[in-house]
Design an enzyme around this catalytic site. Structure first.
Site, PDB file in Angstrom:
ATOM      1  CG  HIS A  19      -1.942  -1.115   1.183  1.00 28.09           C
ATOM      2  ND1 HIS A  19      -2.823  -1.314   0.141  1.00 28.09           N
ATOM      3  CD2 HIS A  19      -2.183  -2.128   2.064  1.00 28.09           C
ATOM      4  CE1 HIS A  19      -3.567  -2.391   0.388  1.00 28.09           C
ATOM      5  NE2 HIS A  19      -3.187  -2.901   1.543  1.00 28.09           N
ATOM      6  CG  HIS A  41      -6.489  -5.602   1.773  1.00 27.86           C
ATOM      7  ND1 HIS A  41      -5.896  -6.543   2.590  1.00 27.86           N
ATOM      8  CD2 HIS A  41      -7.597  -5.171   2.421  1.00 27.86           C
ATOM      9  CE1 HIS A  41      -6.620  -6.670   3.695  1.00 27.86           C
ATOM     10  NE2 HIS A  41      -7.653  -5.856   3.622  1.00 27.86           N
ATOM     11  CG  ASP A  89      -4.940 -10.372   3.018  1.00 28.46           C
ATOM     12  OD1 ASP A  89      -4.707 -10.766   1.862  1.00 28.46           O
ATOM     13  OD2 ASP A  89      -4.602  -9.247   3.434  1.00 28.46           O
TER      14      ASP A  89
END
Ligand SMILES: [Zn+2]
Ligand SMILES: [Zn+2]
Ligand SMILES: [Zn+2]
Length: 450
Positions: free
Chosen positions: A109, A150, A237
């Site tokens: 990120h 994500h 995840d």
């Protein structure tokens, strides 16, 4: 066929967001214990390497850290990034056939400009490794596949204007999960249109759905792009027990994905089911990388029939894959028609939020539209910190294949800005053709160079 697989572990004992935050050292400790218990570390295919520190120049090749690199990192960040460089060297020197850096803090990120921590990330481990590989080993074309739940928004930001990097991310739909981006229409900037591919998946997508996307879209695109190296941002995840997301992917699903994708180098990103999933998923991936049977690796409650797709999901996935295949095949026509090529620059602006540090960043970006090369980027960024303090910077990214006239223009622009800083606090230049990185702090009238 068995292979030599290099591993680096770095659990970062002294780095955490807060003591009870899911991004903590046990993420790697349980995995390491499990690998030792199962005898994986004794296998002749597995070679463990010790990490080393990355240096500031490795970071400056990727990031503009505000106000400087030392303010944004701890020693743990240098070691996590350095761990990836150890594997990069071992891979290029043919000591190993592939490698997996199990390091934290994570990185995907982190964007090019760094005012603080976003999504647990300050600096981008994979990008630091990629720029190191390009500089030291002359690699050109890179593919990055992000298998974290994500959206890899930092990776996308860093490579949005680089036509030599194909970035593919699948993730839980941004309308239902942090960071809220990664939609099908985010396809790259004018000079690199189509080399960013986002695959937003509905919540509860299973092994079957993810493998459909892999087989029908991801693998064919990689085959066409023909990268010099395949990097995996390996987030675990998507697992069905992960507490931060809502997908239904299994350890076996991840291992089989790795077996098909065959990444040269993988770098750990997220994965927060610290005890119930992460050790199994990581072990399955490591066995798959080493070409060892992983069929026995499964969660205690694994039942294959629980991981099949509904007809509604399959219809959505089919439409999504067709849409993105079209975008990929028509990318040149779409880029030619979609941007103002008779102008010098293409401009855009956006807001970026740093969830961990509560910083708001306002960014304006200009891309030099050059017909001979990928040009350069001029970023103006204003960070508003929780203290009320504001810092404004201008940063220039000169592409590594910039033509001589774009190189001259970009360097001239940097010198002009120093002579007339227009209210800026810091001025940066990433001169990739010369591998020189400049940072001029206006108040001290001093320049740092890496
Ligand atoms: Zn992802
Ligand atoms: Zn994640
Ligand atoms: Zn040019």
């Amino acid at each position: 066929m068995s292979r030599k697989t290099g591993l680096v572990f770095f659990p970062a004992f002294d780095w955490a967001i807060t003591p009870t935050h899911p991004e903590r050292e046990e993420r790697l400790l349980y995995t390491r214990d499990q690998l030792f218990e199962e005898g994986v570390m004794d296998l002749p295919e597995i070679v463990e390497y010790k990490p080393r520190n990355a240096d500031y120049k490795d970071i400056a090749r990727v990031h503009f850290c505000v106000p400087d690199i030392s303010a944004q990192i701890t020693e743990a960040h240098l070691i996590a990034a350095g761990g990836t460089l150890v594997l990069a060297d071992a891979f290029m020197n043919k000591e190993i056939d592939n490698g997996f850096a199990l390091v934290r803090p994570p990185g995907h990120h982190s964007m090019r400009v760094v005012h603080g921590n976003r999504g647990f990330c300050n600096i981008h481990n994979e990008a630091i490794m990629i720029e190191y590989l390009r500089k030291n080993y002359g690699l050109q074309k890179i593919a990055i596949v992000d298998t974290d739940v994500h959206h890899g928004d930092g990776t996308q930001d860093i490579y949005y204007h680089d036509p030599d990097v194909l970035f593919i991310s699948f993730h839980q739909d941004g309308r239902t999960l942090y960071p809220g981006s990664g939609f099908c229409n985010e396809l790259g900037g004018p000079t690199a249109y189509g080399t960013t591919i986002n695959i937003p998946l509905l919540p509860n997508t299973t092994d079957e759905g993810i493998h459909y996307v892999l087989d029908q879209l991801v693998l064919p695109l990689l085959e066409e792009f023909q990268p010099d190296i395949i990097i995996n941002s390996a987030g675990q995840d998507n697992h069905y027990t992960d507490p931060l997301a809502n997908m239904r992917f299994t350890a076996r699903g991840y291992a089989r994905l790795n077996e098909k994708l065959k990444p040269d180098l993988a770098v750990l990103e997220g994965g927060y089911a610290i005890e119930s999933a992460l050790p199994y998923v990581n072990m399955g991936i490591i066995l798959a990388m080493a070409g060892i049977d992983y069929s026995w690796v499964r969660e205690p409650d694994y039942r294959p029939e629980n991981f099949r797709e509904t007809p509604e999901h399959m219809a959505y996935l089919k439409g999504l894959v067709e849409h993105l295949q079209d975008a990929w095949h028509n990318r040149e026509e779409m880029a030619a028609a979609g941007f103002p090529w008779d102008e010098e620059f293409f401009e855009s602006s956006r807001m970026i939020y740093y969830d961990t540090d509560n910083i708001r960043e306002q960014q304006q970006e200009k891309i030099r539209l050059c017909k001979r090369c990928p040009g350069y980027q001029v970023i103006r960024s204003r960070g508003l910190y929780p203290s009320g303090r504001i810092r404004t910077i201008q940063a220039i990214v000169l592409h590594r294949r910039a033509c001589p006239s774009c190189q001259e223009e970009a360097r001239e622009l940097y010198r002009e800005r120093i002579a007339d800083p227009e209210g800026l606090d810091i001025i940066y230049l990433q001169d990739k053709p010369q591998d020189r990185y400049h940072q001029f702090t206006v108040s001290g009238e001093s320049e740092l160079q890496y």
